[in-house]
Design a protein around this motif. Sequence first.
Motif, PDB file in Angstrom:
ATOM      1  N   TYR A   1       2.423  -7.255  -5.693  1.00 47.44           N
ATOM      2  CA  TYR A   1       2.652  -6.539  -4.438  1.00 47.44           C
ATOM      3  C   TYR A   1       4.050  -5.928  -4.438  1.00 47.44           C
ATOM      4  O   TYR A   1       5.009  -6.530  -4.917  1.00 47.44           O
ATOM      5  CB  TYR A   1       2.508  -7.483  -3.252  1.00 47.44           C
ATOM      6  N   VAL A   2       4.147  -4.732  -3.892  1.00 52.92           N
ATOM      7  CA  VAL A   2       5.435  -4.058  -3.748  1.00 52.92           C
ATOM      8  C   VAL A   2       5.595  -3.647  -2.290  1.00 52.92           C
ATOM      9  O   VAL A   2       4.680  -3.064  -1.697  1.00 52.92           O
ATOM     10  CB  VAL A   2       5.523  -2.819  -4.658  1.00 52.92           C
ATOM     11  N   ASP A   3       6.749  -3.952  -1.728  1.00 48.06           N
ATOM     12  CA  ASP A   3       7.038  -3.524  -0.359  1.00 48.06           C
ATOM     13  C   ASP A   3       7.457  -2.058  -0.399  1.00 48.06           C
ATOM     14  O   ASP A   3       8.630  -1.723  -0.470  1.00 48.06           O
ATOM     15  CB  ASP A   3       8.146  -4.388   0.244  1.00 48.06           C
ATOM     16  N   ILE A   4       6.467  -1.195  -0.371  1.00 50.01           N
ATOM     17  CA  ILE A   4       6.701   0.224  -0.557  1.00 50.01           C
ATOM     18  C   ILE A   4       7.544   0.805   0.580  1.00 50.01           C
ATOM     19  O   ILE A   4       8.419   1.641   0.357  1.00 50.01           O
ATOM     20  CB  ILE A   4       5.350   0.969  -0.662  1.00 50.01           C
ATOM     21  N   LYS A   5       7.295   0.345   1.783  1.00 50.90           N
ATOM     22  CA  LYS A   5       8.031   0.871   2.936  1.00 50.90           C
ATOM     23  C   LYS A   5       9.530   0.633   2.783  1.00 50.90           C
ATOM     24  O   LYS A   5      10.348   1.491   3.127  1.00 50.90           O
ATOM     25  CB  LYS A   5       7.527   0.242   4.224  1.00 50.90           C
ATOM     26  N   SER A   6       9.889  -0.521   2.221  1.00 51.16           N
ATOM     27  CA  SER A   6      11.314  -0.822   2.064  1.00 51.16           C
ATOM     28  C   SER A   6      11.980   0.135   1.091  1.00 51.16           C
ATOM     29  O   SER A   6      13.161   0.470   1.242  1.00 51.16           O
ATOM     30  CB  SER A   6      11.505  -2.266   1.595  1.00 51.16           C
ATOM     31  N   ILE A   7      11.234   0.593   0.081  1.00 53.34           N
ATOM     32  CA  ILE A   7      11.785   1.551  -0.883  1.00 53.34           C
ATOM     33  C   ILE A   7      12.141   2.852  -0.171  1.00 53.34           C
ATOM     34  O   ILE A   7      13.235   3.398  -0.330  1.00 53.34           O
ATOM     35  CB  ILE A   7      10.788   1.828  -2.026  1.00 53.34           C
TER      36      ILE A   7
END
Length: 302
Positions: free
Chosen positions: A280-286
């Motif tokens: 999982y990657v916290d895309i929003k944080s990027i």
Amino acid sequence: MNIEIKFPTKLTIYTLKEVLCQNFFDQAYDEIIIDLSNVDFIKPVGIAYTIAIIKYSMFKKIGKNYKIVKPNNKNVHNYLTRMNFYEMLNVNVQYPFIKHDSNGRFCEIKEVSNSNDVDIINKHIEEIIMQNIKEEYKLRNCISYSISEVIENIFHHSESPVNGFVCAQVYPQQKEFEIGIVDCGIGIKNSLSKKYNDIENCIQAIEKALELNVTCKVDRSNAGEGLYFTKKFIEENGGELAIYSGNGEYIYNNGLTRKSMDDNYYQGTIVHMKFDLNKYVDIKSIFDREIPLSKYDFDDMF
């Protein structure tokens, strides 16, 4: 004069430079022999690269005749057949099994010649991603976004005299997805140098291309962000990104970045990407770290 290009046992992003030859396209030959006999393992980027250099050499008319020496390894030979490798070269080889649908498993070697091709390939890739990441839709959409950005670069920026090529594969046991994207265009340095005149070599050009808001477009609206966020996403996903262009080599893998100038020279650009389908990657944080929330509605994007 004949020339034999003997391919390595394993054809991956890390062994392509064993095949690259700066002077290859500058001479003429009676026969060009593509010797795949020793290949016992090949990745999608290896398939795309091999097709690209053959097609480009045909365009340059440096060989009167071409000979493909097929792999001795039957599994590799059958795999190349199923991935439409021989068909792309107009070599008549029969696939010995029933051809099952590729959806959700792989993308056979495809040519990118126009915007319609870009849309078709992107849709095919999206279907593969959707079938292998069923729950985390934002992760799924971000992978699709990353890939589509690179494929569109082939069509819009490479200025290649021959088509670009794309090939992809899911590895279910490893829960990984790999894609190879190759063009024979002017390369990243020549493309960006039209706008950025301080680029001295191919490594600097690759690094520049991976920066935020860098584009060779005059109209900067929504441009220069795709490659940057692709890199950021792959870093947080624990994936792999490799770019060869000219004699520049950029590889991100296992949290480390390796950059070098190679003696061999590639006409165009090679991009290899690997994604961990489990992570999982916290895309929003990027996006939040780099772009003010007022510029994008994240939920609308993904």
